[in-house]
Motif scaffolding. Sequence first.
Motif, short mmCIF file in Angstrom:
data_model
loop_
_atom_site.label_atom_id
_atom_site.label_comp_id
_atom_site.label_asym_id
_atom_site.label_seq_id
_atom_site.Cartn_x
_atom_site.Cartn_y
_atom_site.Cartn_z
N ARG A 129 15.25 4.57 1.96
CA ARG A 129 14.08 3.71 1.81
C ARG A 129 14.44 2.28 1.44
O ARG A 129 13.74 1.34 1.84
CB ARG A 129 13.15 4.29 0.75
CG ARG A 129 12.52 5.62 1.15
CD ARG A 129 11.54 6.09 0.08
NE ARG A 129 10.95 7.38 0.43
CZ ARG A 129 10.06 8.02 -0.32
NH1 ARG A 129 9.67 7.47 -1.48
NH2 ARG A 129 9.59 9.19 0.04
N SER A 130 15.51 2.09 0.67
CA SER A 130 15.87 0.73 0.24
C SER A 130 16.81 0.04 1.23
O SER A 130 17.20 -1.10 1.00
CB SER A 130 16.51 0.77 -1.15
OG SER A 130 17.62 1.64 -1.16
N GLY A 131 17.17 0.72 2.32
CA GLY A 131 17.96 0.09 3.37
C GLY A 131 19.42 -0.16 3.05
O GLY A 131 19.98 -1.19 3.46
N PRO A 132 20.10 0.75 2.34
CA PRO A 132 21.52 0.51 2.04
C PRO A 132 22.38 0.64 3.29
O PRO A 132 21.99 1.27 4.27
CB PRO A 132 21.85 1.63 1.04
CG PRO A 132 20.91 2.73 1.40
CD PRO A 132 19.63 2.05 1.83
N ASP A 133 23.56 0.03 3.24
CA ASP A 133 24.51 0.18 4.35
C ASP A 133 25.11 1.57 4.39
O ASP A 133 25.47 2.07 5.46
CB ASP A 133 25.63 -0.85 4.22
CG ASP A 133 25.16 -2.26 4.52
OD1 ASP A 133 24.12 -2.42 5.19
OD2 ASP A 133 25.83 -3.22 4.09
N ILE A 186 23.55 1.91 -8.10
CA ILE A 186 23.09 3.16 -8.71
C ILE A 186 21.58 3.17 -8.90
O ILE A 186 21.04 4.06 -9.55
CB ILE A 186 23.81 3.43 -10.04
CG1 ILE A 186 23.68 2.25 -10.99
CG2 ILE A 186 25.28 3.77 -9.78
CD1 ILE A 186 24.29 2.51 -12.37
N HIS A 187 20.90 2.16 -8.32
CA HIS A 187 19.44 2.13 -8.33
C HIS A 187 18.99 1.45 -7.03
O HIS A 187 19.61 0.47 -6.59
CB HIS A 187 18.92 1.35 -9.53
CG HIS A 187 17.44 1.48 -9.72
ND1 HIS A 187 16.53 0.71 -9.01
CD2 HIS A 187 16.71 2.28 -10.55
CE1 HIS A 187 15.31 1.04 -9.38
NE2 HIS A 187 15.38 1.99 -10.31
N PRO A 188 17.93 1.97 -6.40
CA PRO A 188 17.48 1.37 -5.13
C PRO A 188 17.21 -0.12 -5.21
O PRO A 188 17.43 -0.84 -4.23
CB PRO A 188 16.21 2.17 -4.81
CG PRO A 188 16.39 3.47 -5.48
CD PRO A 188 17.14 3.17 -6.75
N ALA A 189 16.74 -0.61 -6.35
CA ALA A 189 16.42 -2.03 -6.48
C ALA A 189 17.66 -2.91 -6.38
O ALA A 189 17.55 -4.11 -6.10
CB ALA A 189 15.71 -2.29 -7.80
N GLN A 190 18.83 -2.33 -6.58
CA GLN A 190 20.06 -3.12 -6.52
C GLN A 190 20.51 -3.39 -5.09
O GLN A 190 21.32 -4.30 -4.85
CB GLN A 190 21.17 -2.40 -7.28
CG GLN A 190 20.92 -2.29 -8.78
CD GLN A 190 22.02 -1.53 -9.50
OE1 GLN A 190 22.74 -0.74 -8.91
NE2 GLN A 190 22.14 -1.76 -10.81
N VAL A 191 20.01 -2.63 -4.13
CA VAL A 191 20.48 -2.75 -2.75
C VAL A 191 20.16 -4.12 -2.17
O VAL A 191 21.03 -4.80 -1.61
CB VAL A 191 19.86 -1.63 -1.88
CG1 VAL A 191 20.16 -1.88 -0.40
CG2 VAL A 191 20.42 -0.27 -2.31
N HIS A 221 22.75 -7.10 -0.89
CA HIS A 221 22.73 -7.71 0.44
C HIS A 221 22.60 -9.22 0.36
O HIS A 221 23.18 -9.96 1.15
CB HIS A 221 21.59 -7.12 1.26
CG HIS A 221 21.81 -5.69 1.65
ND1 HIS A 221 20.95 -4.98 2.44
CD2 HIS A 221 22.82 -4.83 1.35
CE1 HIS A 221 21.40 -3.77 2.62
NE2 HIS A 221 22.53 -3.65 1.95
N ASP A 222 21.83 -9.68 -0.61
CA ASP A 222 21.65 -11.11 -0.79
C ASP A 222 22.96 -11.77 -1.22
O ASP A 222 23.31 -12.85 -0.73
CB ASP A 222 20.56 -11.35 -1.84
CG ASP A 222 20.19 -12.82 -1.96
OD1 ASP A 222 20.28 -13.54 -0.94
OD2 ASP A 222 19.82 -13.26 -3.06
#
Length: 302
Positions: free
Chosen positions: A37-41, A231-236, A240-241
């Motif tokens: 959902r958070s779009g990680p690589d 280790i948290h979706p908000a970090q993804v 990327h930024d």
Amino acid sequence: MSATNVRLPSVLTPLPRPRSVLFAPGNRADLVAKLPRSGPDAVVIDLEDAIPAAPEAKAAARPVARDAARDLIVAAPHLSVFVRVNALHSPYFEDDLGVLTPELAGVVIPKLESAQDAEQVAAALQARGLNLPLLAGLETGAGVWNAREIMAHPAVAWAYFGAEDYTTDLGGARTPGGLEVLYARSQVALAARLCGVPALDIVVTALHDEAVFREDAGLGRALGYSGKLCIHPAQVALAHDIFGATPAQLARAEALLAAAHEAAARGHGAFSFEGQMVDEPMLAAARAVLAQRPESTQPEHP
């Protein structure tokens, strides 16, 4: 068996420079299903730190992790899925290998300490018919000391530095400034560069502090890391930024390489761009920026 005996075809490295690698506990199928959902690589289904160090807890997590990995690969075929097993010399390693399948992008091996460790892991995988590349965890004093030889092993496709375990191994303590791990963090980044292996930077445990994450990730990028363990979706998105190229950076790199191509076509070895004399390091930096562009092909520039 020598370190040259286990070689992996290049097609088994589908994730050259991940900006973000997001973890979820292997015993939580519900959280694993939410990873895309958070779009990680890339994502890691964790059987090590996220599972209590007790035989019954490890055993209960394995079938959950195997099924969750299978379901995730089917549901998100574009996503690179890894499983982190327990360390090679732990009592859980051999049984953890039963979770792995050929469809995975690779296997995360924590606490590697030598090229012999990497060789032993690669041989154990091949004995099970698995040619999975390794994401090597360097998180002990020995692992950092031997980082270059570990990453030179042909089975190792990526690496990460684990600050928490490293500090514990040395008997030190983590501090907000992170000075206690700066040497080791730099050593792993340098070894990765010398071996041509993308390296992933340390986790940030302040889950809801964007400023702390940005500052720490900015240092990681400055040291040469290609991405961040999350280790948290908000970090993804933050990773990327920090580790991705901005549209302005991509446009400038394209323009610089186009100018170099035009100068070469005219027979000019030296030229200026935006008031600067261009040299090969500038061109190499521009190519590196374009290499960060997701799902794109680097243009044919010199």
